[in-house]
Design a protein around this motif. Sequence first.
Motif, PDB file in Angstrom:
ATOM      1  N   ARG A   1      37.187  46.931  33.403  1.00  0.00           N
ATOM      2  CA  ARG A   1      36.930  48.366  33.300  1.00  0.00           C
ATOM      3  C   ARG A   1      37.442  49.028  34.572  1.00  0.00           C
ATOM      4  O   ARG A   1      36.703  49.691  35.290  1.00  0.00           O
ATOM      5  CB  ARG A   1      35.430  48.615  33.099  1.00  0.00           C
ATOM      6  N   GLY A   2      38.709  48.817  34.888  1.00  0.00           N
ATOM      7  CA  GLY A   2      39.296  49.329  36.114  1.00  0.00           C
ATOM      8  C   GLY A   2      38.661  48.631  37.287  1.00  0.00           C
ATOM      9  O   GLY A   2      37.597  49.035  37.751  1.00  0.00           O
ATOM     10  N   THR A   3      39.243  47.547  37.766  1.00  0.00           N
ATOM     11  CA  THR A   3      38.454  46.659  38.615  1.00  0.00           C
ATOM     12  C   THR A   3      39.221  45.993  39.743  1.00  0.00           C
ATOM     13  O   THR A   3      40.438  45.862  39.719  1.00  0.00           O
ATOM     14  CB  THR A   3      37.827  45.551  37.747  1.00  0.00           C
ATOM     15  N   HIS A   4      38.452  45.580  40.720  1.00  0.00           N
ATOM     16  CA  HIS A   4      38.865  44.630  41.753  1.00  0.00           C
ATOM     17  C   HIS A   4      37.841  43.505  41.696  1.00  0.00           C
ATOM     18  O   HIS A   4      36.655  43.722  41.964  1.00  0.00           O
ATOM     19  CB  HIS A   4      38.869  45.310  43.127  1.00  0.00           C
TER      20      HIS A   4
ATOM     21  N   GLY B   1      45.303  48.866  33.511  1.00  0.00           N
ATOM     22  CA  GLY B   1      43.862  48.740  33.601  1.00  0.00           C
ATOM     23  C   GLY B   1      43.141  50.070  33.685  1.00  0.00           C
ATOM     24  O   GLY B   1      41.951  50.160  33.373  1.00  0.00           O
ATOM     25  N   LYS B   2      43.850  51.103  34.103  1.00  0.00           N
ATOM     26  CA  LYS B   2      43.253  52.428  34.193  1.00  0.00           C
ATOM     27  C   LYS B   2      43.319  53.179  32.859  1.00  0.00           C
ATOM     28  O   LYS B   2      42.395  53.889  32.490  1.00  0.00           O
ATOM     29  CB  LYS B   2      43.943  53.244  35.289  1.00  0.00           C
ATOM     30  N   ARG B   3      44.438  53.023  32.139  1.00  0.00           N
ATOM     31  CA  ARG B   3      44.612  53.808  30.914  1.00  0.00           C
ATOM     32  C   ARG B   3      44.333  53.017  29.641  1.00  0.00           C
ATOM     33  O   ARG B   3      44.109  53.610  28.583  1.00  0.00           O
ATOM     34  CB  ARG B   3      46.027  54.379  30.863  1.00  0.00           C
TER      35      ARG B   3
ATOM     36  N   VAL C   1      32.275  34.530  39.505  1.00  0.00           N
ATOM     37  CA  VAL C   1      32.976  35.802  39.662  1.00  0.00           C
ATOM     38  C   VAL C   1      32.211  36.722  40.599  1.00  0.00           C
ATOM     39  O   VAL C   1      30.984  36.627  40.726  1.00  0.00           O
ATOM     40  CB  VAL C   1      33.204  36.529  38.309  1.00  0.00           C
ATOM     41  N   ASP C   2      32.948  37.599  41.272  1.00  0.00           N
ATOM     42  CA  ASP C   2      32.344  38.682  42.040  1.00  0.00           C
ATOM     43  C   ASP C   2      33.146  39.941  41.773  1.00  0.00           C
ATOM     44  O   ASP C   2      34.340  39.885  41.490  1.00  0.00           O
ATOM     45  CB  ASP C   2      32.323  38.357  43.536  1.00  0.00           C
ATOM     46  N   VAL C   3      32.484  41.094  41.838  1.00  0.00           N
ATOM     47  CA  VAL C   3      33.132  42.369  41.544  1.00  0.00           C
ATOM     48  C   VAL C   3      33.027  43.284  42.764  1.00  0.00           C
ATOM     49  O   VAL C   3      31.936  43.608  43.224  1.00  0.00           O
ATOM     50  CB  VAL C   3      32.505  43.052  40.315  1.00  0.00           C
ATOM     51  N   ALA C   4      34.193  43.689  43.290  1.00  0.00           N
ATOM     52  CA  ALA C   4      34.248  44.560  44.465  1.00  0.00           C
ATOM     53  C   ALA C   4      34.537  46.005  44.091  1.00  0.00           C
ATOM     54  O   ALA C   4      34.401  46.901  44.922  1.00  0.00           O
ATOM     55  CB  ALA C   4      35.310  44.052  45.443  1.00  0.00           C
ATOM     56  N   GLY C   5      34.966  46.248  42.853  1.00  0.00           N
ATOM     57  CA  GLY C   5      35.246  47.606  42.397  1.00  0.00           C
ATOM     58  C   GLY C   5      35.268  47.666  40.886  1.00  0.00           C
ATOM     59  O   GLY C   5      35.733  46.740  40.229  1.00  0.00           O
ATOM     60  N   GLY C   6      34.742  48.756  40.315  1.00  0.00           N
ATOM     61  CA  GLY C   6      34.723  48.875  38.861  1.00  0.00           C
ATOM     62  C   GLY C   6      33.712  47.936  38.236  1.00  0.00           C
ATOM     63  O   GLY C   6      32.623  47.723  38.763  1.00  0.00           O
TER      64      GLY C   6
END
Length: 238
Positions: free
Chosen positions: A138-141, A119-121, A168-173
């Motif tokens: 996009r690099g996520t939690h 997910g990072k690269r 959905v909820d996004v905690a990071g990215g």
Amino acid sequence: MRTTLFNALLLTSFLYAGGSAWAAAGEVTHLSGTLSVKKPDGSSKLLSIKSEVQEGDMISTEAETYARIKFVDGGEVVLRPNTQLKVESYAFAKDNPKGDNVVLSMLKGGLRAVTGLIGKRSQDKVAYQTSTATIGIRGTHHGQLLCQNDCANIPTVTGGPPANGLHVDVAGGAIVLRNAAGEQIVNVGQFAFVANNNTIPVIVPPQQGIQITMPQSISQNRSGSRGIGGGEQTECGL
């Protein structure tokens, strides 16, 4: 005999080359309750902590069951009760980013996920599929909950159950929700909803959003460091 030996050696070489369909995609690291898997050949069995998860597996949690799976690239998912997740594809070779490919299909239930090295690269090589939308990362939690007349126990501000569809909820990215009607970027701290595959994904106000939470015993690492959570009551966040 010579042909049999040759075939055995060929198979061994194939396995070490990383091309095996039976290679582990990850393993179960935390479990509370009953977790089962249906294999591509139709066979089923129960899983326990340290059980391998492989490409093609359909993983199912029973009522009251939470399970955490760590994948070979460091990515993780925590499954809620009554969830079905299929590992459609999990291809990872540390030195070959071009071969990266992750597709996880959630047929029912809910989960939280943190992406790993893939997910990072290779962000465009990771997708979470549901019946209402595909989630690109996009690099996520992030958390996702698919309601199909089975979310009566999920609290909301109105007191009634969440609407049917994907929450959905996004905690990071960030994530990108895509379906036949269009797409919507969801950034950190935001919530979104998709009613069905023919309805465009929409951002919802935080007070109306559904945050997918997990018990601390499953979401937190045994070392005491923070893990995959959700952030309400006794549960922890990343």
